[in-house]
Motif scaffolding. Structure first.
Motif, PDB file in Angstrom:
ATOM      1  N   GLU A  43       0.729  -1.198  -0.087  1.00 37.04           N
ATOM      2  CA  GLU A  43       0.072   0.020   0.231  1.00 37.04           C
ATOM      3  C   GLU A  43       0.851   1.249  -0.091  1.00 37.04           C
ATOM      4  O   GLU A  43       0.586   2.176  -0.682  1.00 37.04           O
ATOM      5  CB  GLU A  43      -0.894   0.101   1.130  1.00 37.04           C
ATOM      6  N   GLU A  44       1.905   1.083   0.553  1.00 40.03           N
ATOM      7  CA  GLU A  44       2.779   2.437   0.935  1.00 40.03           C
ATOM      8  C   GLU A  44       3.667   2.715  -0.366  1.00 40.03           C
ATOM      9  O   GLU A  44       3.825   3.771  -1.092  1.00 40.03           O
ATOM     10  CB  GLU A  44       3.744   2.564   2.058  1.00 40.03           C
ATOM     11  N   ALA A  45       3.999   1.787  -1.013  1.00 41.22           N
ATOM     12  CA  ALA A  45       4.743   1.652  -2.414  1.00 41.22           C
ATOM     13  C   ALA A  45       3.801   2.115  -3.376  1.00 41.22           C
ATOM     14  O   ALA A  45       4.334   2.988  -4.127  1.00 41.22           O
ATOM     15  CB  ALA A  45       5.472   0.300  -2.630  1.00 41.22           C
ATOM     16  N   ALA A  46       2.588   1.764  -3.399  1.00 38.01           N
ATOM     17  CA  ALA A  46       1.704   2.132  -4.417  1.00 38.01           C
ATOM     18  C   ALA A  46       1.392   3.586  -4.233  1.00 38.01           C
ATOM     19  O   ALA A  46       1.235   4.245  -5.316  1.00 38.01           O
ATOM     20  CB  ALA A  46       0.342   1.348  -4.252  1.00 38.01           C
ATOM     21  N   ALA A  47       1.288   4.006  -3.123  1.00 39.56           N
ATOM     22  CA  ALA A  47       0.927   5.500  -2.859  1.00 39.56           C
ATOM     23  C   ALA A  47       1.945   6.336  -3.506  1.00 39.56           C
ATOM     24  O   ALA A  47       1.530   7.359  -4.114  1.00 39.56           O
ATOM     25  CB  ALA A  47       0.486   5.632  -1.418  1.00 39.56           C
ATOM     26  N   VAL A  48       3.302   5.866  -3.109  1.00 37.99           N
ATOM     27  CA  VAL A  48       4.391   6.770  -3.569  1.00 37.99           C
ATOM     28  C   VAL A  48       4.435   6.741  -5.033  1.00 37.99           C
ATOM     29  O   VAL A  48       4.794   7.754  -5.585  1.00 37.99           O
ATOM     30  CB  VAL A  48       5.752   6.155  -3.136  1.00 37.99           C
ATOM     31  N   HIS A  49       3.771   5.723  -5.833  1.00 36.04           N
ATOM     32  CA  HIS A  49       4.074   5.888  -7.063  1.00 36.04           C
ATOM     33  C   HIS A  49       2.672   6.112  -7.946  1.00 36.04           C
ATOM     34  O   HIS A  49       2.614   5.812  -9.166  1.00 36.04           O
ATOM     35  CB  HIS A  49       4.383   4.390  -7.555  1.00 36.04           C
ATOM     36  N   GLY A  50       1.791   6.501  -6.944  1.00 34.48           N
ATOM     37  CA  GLY A  50       0.607   6.750  -7.813  1.00 34.48           C
ATOM     38  C   GLY A  50      -0.362   5.667  -8.387  1.00 34.48           C
ATOM     39  O   GLY A  50      -1.003   5.809  -9.363  1.00 34.48           O
ATOM     40  N   ILE A  51      -0.226   4.458  -7.812  1.00 35.87           N
ATOM     41  CA  ILE A  51      -0.924   3.324  -8.111  1.00 35.87           C
ATOM     42  C   ILE A  51      -1.903   2.900  -7.138  1.00 35.87           C
ATOM     43  O   ILE A  51      -1.807   3.219  -5.684  1.00 35.87           O
ATOM     44  CB  ILE A  51       0.079   2.133  -8.288  1.00 35.87           C
ATOM     45  N   ASP A  52      -3.045   2.317  -7.570  1.00 35.51           N
ATOM     46  CA  ASP A  52      -4.257   1.988  -6.851  1.00 35.51           C
ATOM     47  C   ASP A  52      -3.710   0.474  -6.106  1.00 35.51           C
ATOM     48  O   ASP A  52      -3.243  -0.437  -6.780  1.00 35.51           O
ATOM     49  CB  ASP A  52      -5.372   1.613  -7.806  1.00 35.51           C
ATOM     50  N   PRO A  53      -3.700   0.645  -4.752  1.00 29.57           N
ATOM     51  CA  PRO A  53      -3.127  -0.524  -4.151  1.00 29.57           C
ATOM     52  C   PRO A  53      -3.777  -1.755  -4.384  1.00 29.57           C
ATOM     53  O   PRO A  53      -3.498  -2.868  -4.195  1.00 29.57           O
ATOM     54  CB  PRO A  53      -2.955  -0.217  -2.691  1.00 29.57           C
ATOM     55  N   ASP A  54      -5.416  -1.557  -4.319  1.00 32.63           N
ATOM     56  CA  ASP A  54      -6.212  -2.859  -4.335  1.00 32.63           C
ATOM     57  C   ASP A  54      -5.808  -3.501  -5.754  1.00 32.63           C
ATOM     58  O   ASP A  54      -5.926  -4.590  -5.761  1.00 32.63           O
ATOM     59  CB  ASP A  54      -7.637  -2.383  -4.195  1.00 32.63           C
ATOM     60  N   GLY A  55      -5.798  -2.695  -6.791  1.00 35.73           N
ATOM     61  CA  GLY A  55      -5.659  -3.187  -8.126  1.00 35.73           C
ATOM     62  C   GLY A  55      -4.281  -4.047  -8.046  1.00 35.73           C
ATOM     63  O   GLY A  55      -4.098  -4.994  -8.877  1.00 35.73           O
ATOM     64  N   LEU A  56      -3.153  -3.503  -7.647  1.00 36.46           N
ATOM     65  CA  LEU A  56      -1.921  -3.913  -7.552  1.00 36.46           C
ATOM     66  C   LEU A  56      -1.991  -5.334  -6.801  1.00 36.46           C
ATOM     67  O   LEU A  56      -1.276  -6.184  -7.186  1.00 36.46           O
ATOM     68  CB  LEU A  56      -0.978  -2.929  -6.946  1.00 36.46           C
ATOM     69  N   VAL A  57      -2.457  -5.342  -5.455  1.00 40.27           N
ATOM     70  CA  VAL A  57      -2.655  -6.574  -4.993  1.00 40.27           C
ATOM     71  C   VAL A  57      -3.409  -7.695  -5.764  1.00 40.27           C
ATOM     72  O   VAL A  57      -2.866  -8.766  -5.835  1.00 40.27           O
ATOM     73  CB  VAL A  57      -3.286  -6.315  -3.603  1.00 40.27           C
ATOM     74  N   ASP A  58      -4.482  -7.126  -6.236  1.00 37.78           N
ATOM     75  CA  ASP A  58      -5.179  -8.168  -7.038  1.00 37.78           C
ATOM     76  C   ASP A  58      -4.303  -8.556  -8.282  1.00 37.78           C
ATOM     77  O   ASP A  58      -4.154  -9.845  -8.745  1.00 37.78           O
ATOM     78  CB  ASP A  58      -6.448  -7.501  -7.916  1.00 37.78           C
ATOM     79  N   ASP A  59      -3.521  -7.897  -8.964  1.00 34.64           N
ATOM     80  CA  ASP A  59      -2.587  -8.328 -10.016  1.00 34.64           C
ATOM     81  C   ASP A  59      -1.575  -9.279  -9.675  1.00 34.64           C
ATOM     82  O   ASP A  59      -1.435 -10.414 -10.219  1.00 34.64           O
ATOM     83  CB  ASP A  59      -1.907  -7.082 -10.814  1.00 34.64           C
ATOM     84  N   ILE A  60      -1.117  -8.975  -8.333  1.00 37.27           N
ATOM     85  CA  ILE A  60       0.055  -9.977  -7.855  1.00 37.27           C
ATOM     86  C   ILE A  60      -0.855 -11.278  -7.625  1.00 37.27           C
ATOM     87  O   ILE A  60       0.054 -12.181  -7.639  1.00 37.27           O
ATOM     88  CB  ILE A  60       0.496  -9.222  -6.351  1.00 37.27           C
TER      89      ILE A  60
END
Length: 69
Positions: A43-60
């Protein structure tokens, strides 16, 4: 099967499956080798890079599931 959430640390994520690195690199997380990044949550890394953390978690998690079968 491994599953991650927004509170999973980047370092822990890479220990689960180092092949997740290209997913992170493709969205601009080029600092994966930096010790500070290892202690950030997804979540912190996503915020720094302007990425939706929920979408990133889903992708992973989708990637991890595909590797388990």
């Amino acid at each position: 099967m491994a599953k991650v959430d927004k509170n999973t640390m980047i370092g822990e994520l890479l220990q689960i499956d180092e092949n997740v690195a290209p997913i992170l690199m493709n969205i601009g997380m080029h600092c994966l080798g930096c010790p500070a990044s290892q202690m950030e949550t997804i979540e912190e890394a996503a915020a720094v890079h302007g990425i939706d953390p929920d979408g990133l978690v889903d992708d992973i998690n989708n990637y991890l599931a595909s590797q388990a079968s």
